[in-house]
Enzyme design. Structure first.
Site, PDB file in Angstrom:
ATOM      1  CB  CYS A  18     -11.910 -23.694  55.213  1.00  0.00           C
ATOM      2  SG  CYS A  18     -13.005 -22.402  54.726  1.00  0.00           S
ATOM      3  CB  SER A  51     -19.582 -15.232  55.516  1.00  0.00           C
ATOM      4  OG  SER A  51     -18.410 -15.271  56.248  1.00  0.00           O
ATOM      5  CB  THR A  99     -14.236   3.905  59.820  1.00  0.00           C
ATOM      6  OG1 THR A  99     -13.400   4.828  60.509  1.00  0.00           O
ATOM      7  CG2 THR A  99     -15.151   4.637  58.857  1.00  0.00           C
ATOM      8  CD  GLN A 125     -21.823 -23.635  53.993  1.00  0.00           C
ATOM      9  OE1 GLN A 125     -22.666 -23.595  53.093  1.00  0.00           O
ATOM     10  NE2 GLN A 125     -20.554 -23.339  53.768  1.00  0.00           N
ATOM     11  CB  THR A 145     -13.102 -16.540  60.100  1.00  0.00           C
ATOM     12  OG1 THR A 145     -13.294 -17.496  59.052  1.00  0.00           O
ATOM     13  CG2 THR A 145     -11.879 -16.898  60.909  1.00  0.00           C
ATOM     14  CG  HIS A 148     -18.045 -14.942  51.253  1.00  0.00           C
ATOM     15  ND1 HIS A 148     -17.787 -16.193  50.759  1.00  0.00           N
ATOM     16  CD2 HIS A 148     -17.528 -14.907  52.501  1.00  0.00           C
ATOM     17  CE1 HIS A 148     -17.127 -16.887  51.684  1.00  0.00           C
ATOM     18  NE2 HIS A 148     -16.959 -16.124  52.743  1.00  0.00           N
TER      19      HIS A 148
END
Ligand code: PMP
Length: 382
Positions: free
Chosen positions: A321, A197, A235, A179, A70, A199
């Site tokens: 989502c 992403s 950071t 995807q 995102t 994950h």
């Protein structure tokens, strides 16, 4: 438990988690600090970044670490819009994108940008002729996902790039590859920017990548002083970056054999679903096997998701989502409201076993027969 929602997110791989824990425990310094602990962290940061770049076939300065797809999508679309608005304010995207792309486009419209949505072909990918027709002199950006998150159709990125560049060599090409990564090969030379992403590839949640080709200018959205990459200050999240590099190494190995395995599981499921006259399979020849989307024409998909959940089987309605909404991909492809409102997405992994699929089919049939009988229209009384 049978988990068949790998396109929503994946569990963290144990080796990846161990690398996260080790980096957290052993590298406490801020990679921006000049003392020995900082330098130690910086060395690890540089080597993890190099590994990410090498695995993707890009250079280190082209890797921008974000919190996830995102953020990567936001950084890419808004950053390019800000940088290139002096050349034009026209952006093209498709009808098969993740909702985050639509939200960003809606925002950009409020800022005076014009958004065009390229039509979907009968095969569930971008309609080439429509794309050609839409590209103009003032088109600064085209954003098209590599694999659709609902029905898994895979775009031919190389062909899209050729079409875009033939019509306007200055138009920048972004792809949301969330995807696709770890499922099918991606050639980063086909695109100027790409988002994903961690994950979805067995890394922890909270990390993603934006690839940006060297020659593309982009205005940063996050300004600050702590430097890792000028385009995203703060950071650096060293343990997450180290775990992403490990997850990528695992995810990108043996892609072909893994895809073959998932393909066989997908075939078994599609053969099974074809026995039910009131189930439609939302798949085209461009769908990757990892995502299998069906419509239960007589059953509310939420009801079915919860019925499976009672047996510890986990699937999605459309995407995590956009649950509860109509599937935009199925609507765009079939133009059928009922079919689009009744979708169930089963997403597979190379970790999925034959036994899991057999058990899934057994429970599915049981629940389906119960619920389908309940919702069948009542016979007219004579
Ligand atoms: N793009 C696509 C294609 C996705 O599937 C997802 C996650 N469902 C996202 C973007 C957003 O990813 P995240 O929630 O990790 O930011």
């Amino acid at each position: 438990m049978i988990y068949l929602d790998y396109s929503a997110t994946t569990p963290v791989n144990k080796d990846v988690l161990n690398s996260y824990i080790k980096a957290t425990n052993d590298y406490i310094g801020n990679a921006n600090s000049i003392h020995a602990l900082g330098v130690q962290s910086k060395v690890l940061l540089n080597s993890a970044t190099k590994q990410i770049a090498d695995l993707l076939g890009i250079s280190e300065e082209e890797v921008i670490i974000t919190s996830g797809a995102t953020e990567s999508n936001n950084t890419a679309l808004k950053g390019i819009a800000l940088s290139y608005q002096k050349f034009g304010k026209h952006i093209i995207t498709s009808e098969m994108e993740h909702p985050s792309i639509y939200k960003i486009c809606e925002f950009l419209e409020t800022q005076g940008f014009e958004i065009s949505y390229v039509k979907t072909s009968p095969e569930g990918i971008v309609d080439f002729e429509d794309l050609k027709r839409l590209i103009r002199k003032d088109t600064i950006l085209v954003s098209i996902c590599a694999v659709n998150s609902e029905i898994g159709t895979r775009e031919p990125l190389k062909t899209l790039r050729q079409i875009i560049h033939k019509e306007n060599p200055n138009t920048i090409f972004h792809s949301d590859i969330t995807q696709a990564i770890g499922k099918v090969p991606i050639n980063f030379h086909d695109i100027d920017l790409a988002s994903f992403s961690g994950h979805k590839i067995y890394a922890p949640k909270g990390i993603g990548v934006l690839y940006k080709a060297k020659d593309i200018h982009m205005t940063p959205l996050i300004h600050g002083t702590t430097k890792y990459n000028d385009l995203r200050s703060g950071t650096p999240a060293l343990p997450l970056i180290v775990s992403l590099s490990k997850a990528l190494r695992i995810a990108l190995s043996d892609l072909e054999n893994r895809e073959q395995k998932v393909s066989e599981l997908n075939k078994k499921l599609t053969t099974f679903f074809r026995k039910f006259p009131d189930i439609k399979i939302n798949q085209t020849s461009y769908s990757i096997p990892h995502i299998l989307n069906i419509s239960l024409m007589n059953i509310r998909p939420e009801t079915f998701v919860h019925a499976l959940e009672d047996e510890e089987i986990y699937v999605s309605t459309n995407t995590a989502c956009s649950s509860g909404n109509m599937s935009t991909a199925v609507m765009s492809l079939y133009n059928d409201k009922q079919r689009s409102l009744h979708t169930l997405r089963i997403s597979l992994s190379y970790y999925t076993t034959n036994d899991e699929i057999d058990e899934f089919m057994r429970v599915f049939e049981e629940k389906y027969n119960d619920l389908n009988t309940l919702t069948l229209p009542k016979k007219k009384e004579d």
